[in-house]
Design a protein around this motif. Structure first.
Motif, PDB file in Angstrom:
ATOM      1  N   UNK A  21      16.267 114.142 117.987  1.00 16.85           N
ATOM      2  CA  UNK A  21      16.152 115.591 118.103  1.00 16.85           C
ATOM      3  C   UNK A  21      17.218 116.311 117.279  1.00 16.85           C
ATOM      4  N   UNK A  22      18.127 115.533 116.677  1.00 17.42           N
ATOM      5  CA  UNK A  22      19.221 116.128 115.918  1.00 17.42           C
ATOM      6  C   UNK A  22      20.326 116.656 116.804  1.00 17.42           C
ATOM      7  N   UNK A  23      20.395 116.140 118.028  1.00 16.27           N
ATOM      8  CA  UNK A  23      21.348 116.602 119.037  1.00 16.27           C
ATOM      9  C   UNK A  23      22.360 115.533 119.396  1.00 16.27           C
ATOM     10  N   UNK A  24      23.573 115.971 119.703  1.00 15.36           N
ATOM     11  CA  UNK A  24      24.561 115.082 120.300  1.00 15.36           C
ATOM     12  C   UNK A  24      24.604 115.379 121.798  1.00 15.36           C
ATOM     13  N   UNK A  25      25.212 114.507 122.552  1.00 17.39           N
ATOM     14  CA  UNK A  25      25.335 114.727 123.991  1.00 17.39           C
ATOM     15  C   UNK A  25      26.119 116.004 124.303  1.00 17.39           C
ATOM     16  N   UNK A  26      27.279 116.250 123.664  1.00 19.24           N
ATOM     17  CA  UNK A  26      27.994 117.506 123.943  1.00 19.24           C
ATOM     18  C   UNK A  26      27.177 118.752 123.568  1.00 19.24           C
ATOM     19  N   UNK A  27      26.409 118.681 122.478  1.00 24.51           N
ATOM     20  CA  UNK A  27      25.562 119.821 122.113  1.00 24.51           C
ATOM     21  C   UNK A  27      24.515 120.063 123.194  1.00 24.51           C
ATOM     22  N   UNK A  28      23.924 118.984 123.687  1.00 19.02           N
ATOM     23  CA  UNK A  28      22.916 119.104 124.734  1.00 19.02           C
ATOM     24  C   UNK A  28      23.518 119.706 126.000  1.00 19.02           C
ATOM     25  N   UNK A  29      24.720 119.270 126.359  1.00 22.44           N
ATOM     26  CA  UNK A  29      25.391 119.819 127.537  1.00 22.44           C
ATOM     27  C   UNK A  29      25.655 121.317 127.345  1.00 22.44           C
ATOM     28  N   UNK A  30      26.055 121.682 126.144  1.00 23.73           N
ATOM     29  CA  UNK A  30      26.330 123.095 125.850  1.00 23.73           C
ATOM     30  C   UNK A  30      25.052 123.922 125.937  1.00 23.73           C
ATOM     31  N   UNK A  31      23.959 123.420 125.381  1.00 19.85           N
ATOM     32  CA  UNK A  31      22.686 124.134 125.459  1.00 19.85           C
ATOM     33  C   UNK A  31      22.257 124.316 126.915  1.00 19.85           C
TER      34      UNK A  31
ATOM     35  N   UNK B 256      25.324 104.790 130.203  1.00 21.38           N
ATOM     36  CA  UNK B 256      24.352 105.876 130.358  1.00 21.38           C
ATOM     37  C   UNK B 256      24.501 106.870 129.211  1.00 21.38           C
ATOM     38  N   UNK B 257      25.735 107.171 128.830  1.00 17.53           N
ATOM     39  CA  UNK B 257      25.951 108.116 127.728  1.00 17.53           C
ATOM     40  C   UNK B 257      25.340 107.586 126.425  1.00 17.53           C
ATOM     41  N   UNK B 258      25.474 106.284 126.176  1.00 10.09           N
ATOM     42  CA  UNK B 258      24.879 105.699 124.963  1.00 10.09           C
ATOM     43  C   UNK B 258      23.358 105.825 124.986  1.00 10.09           C
ATOM     44  N   UNK B 259      22.766 105.596 126.141  1.00  9.29           N
ATOM     45  CA  UNK B 259      21.306 105.743 126.254  1.00  9.29           C
ATOM     46  C   UNK B 259      20.889 107.168 125.959  1.00  9.29           C
ATOM     47  N   UNK B 260      21.631 108.119 126.517  1.00 10.11           N
ATOM     48  CA  UNK B 260      21.325 109.535 126.295  1.00 10.11           C
ATOM     49  C   UNK B 260      21.506 109.885 124.822  1.00 10.11           C
ATOM     50  N   UNK B 261      22.601 109.453 124.222  1.00 12.84           N
ATOM     51  CA  UNK B 261      22.845 109.751 122.808  1.00 12.84           C
ATOM     52  C   UNK B 261      21.762 109.163 121.916  1.00 12.84           C
ATOM     53  N   UNK B 262      21.314 107.955 122.226  1.00 13.66           N
ATOM     54  CA  UNK B 262      20.248 107.320 121.448  1.00 13.66           C
ATOM     55  C   UNK B 262      18.955 108.120 121.567  1.00 13.66           C
ATOM     56  N   UNK B 263      18.662 108.610 122.766  1.00 12.20           N
ATOM     57  CA  UNK B 263      17.437 109.383 122.977  1.00 12.20           C
ATOM     58  C   UNK B 263      17.516 110.769 122.327  1.00 12.20           C
ATOM     59  N   UNK B 264      18.705 111.353 122.244  1.00  9.94           N
ATOM     60  CA  UNK B 264      18.858 112.686 121.666  1.00  9.94           C
ATOM     61  C   UNK B 264      18.929 112.678 120.137  1.00  9.94           C
ATOM     62  N   UNK B 265      19.336 111.565 119.565  1.00  6.93           N
ATOM     63  CA  UNK B 265      19.519 111.480 118.111  1.00  6.93           C
ATOM     64  C   UNK B 265      18.290 111.937 117.320  1.00  6.93           C
TER      65      UNK B 265
END
Length: 155
Positions: free
Chosen positions: A39-49, A28-37
């Protein structure tokens, strides 16, 4: 789904609950990271936002606890989102040594896009189990967590 190829593991791990939990999390994390890429975002950045959107003014110490990461990782993460103009630091009103972190307008906009993306991914995962199965699974996972963190009342 159904024809996944699991990563190489020891034969004794194939039916391990912890292995399956880790594999699901990683997938699931890989899917999320692929979808966020894009946007110029990483998963931890998205969680922080997300945290900054729901709790404006949190501190680095708060983020350590909420993100389950160490102090240096939080510092790097916050420096990165500040550099991208997604957040700003302001002096804490009661302790000038501490900084509170707030989203900028740009940070709020990127958070909203990321949140819609992640909700779509997580909802597709949620379609696999019935509501009852999901509740049972969460209950069982919380039971395991209580074994490791009996003092934590959130579990």
């Amino acid at each position: 789904m159904g024809s996944e190829v699991y990563p190489v593991c020891l034969p004794c791990e194939e039916e391990s609950t912890m292995y399956l939990i880790k594999w699901i999390f990683t997938t699931v994390r890989r899917e999320i990271e692929t979808a966020l890429r894009p946007l110029g975002l990483t998963s931890p950045q998205s969680q922080t936002l997300y945290i900054l959107a729901v709790s404006p003014g949190v501190t680095n110490t708060d983020l350590e606890r909420l993100l389950l990461i160490d102090k240096s990782s939080v510092t790097s993460l916050v420096n990165g989102i500040v550099k991208k103009n997604w957040a700003i630091r302001k002096s804490h009103p009661e302790d000038a040594r501490m900084k509170q972190i707030y989203l900028t307008e740009e940070g709020l906009e990127i958070h909203k896009v990321a949140e819609r993306t992640i909700v779509a991914i997580k909802s597709s995962v949620g379609e696999t189990l019935s509501v009852g199965e999901s509740e049972t699974l969460r209950g069982l996972l919380k039971k395991i967590l209580r074994d490791y963190h009996p003092e934590d009342t959130r579990v």
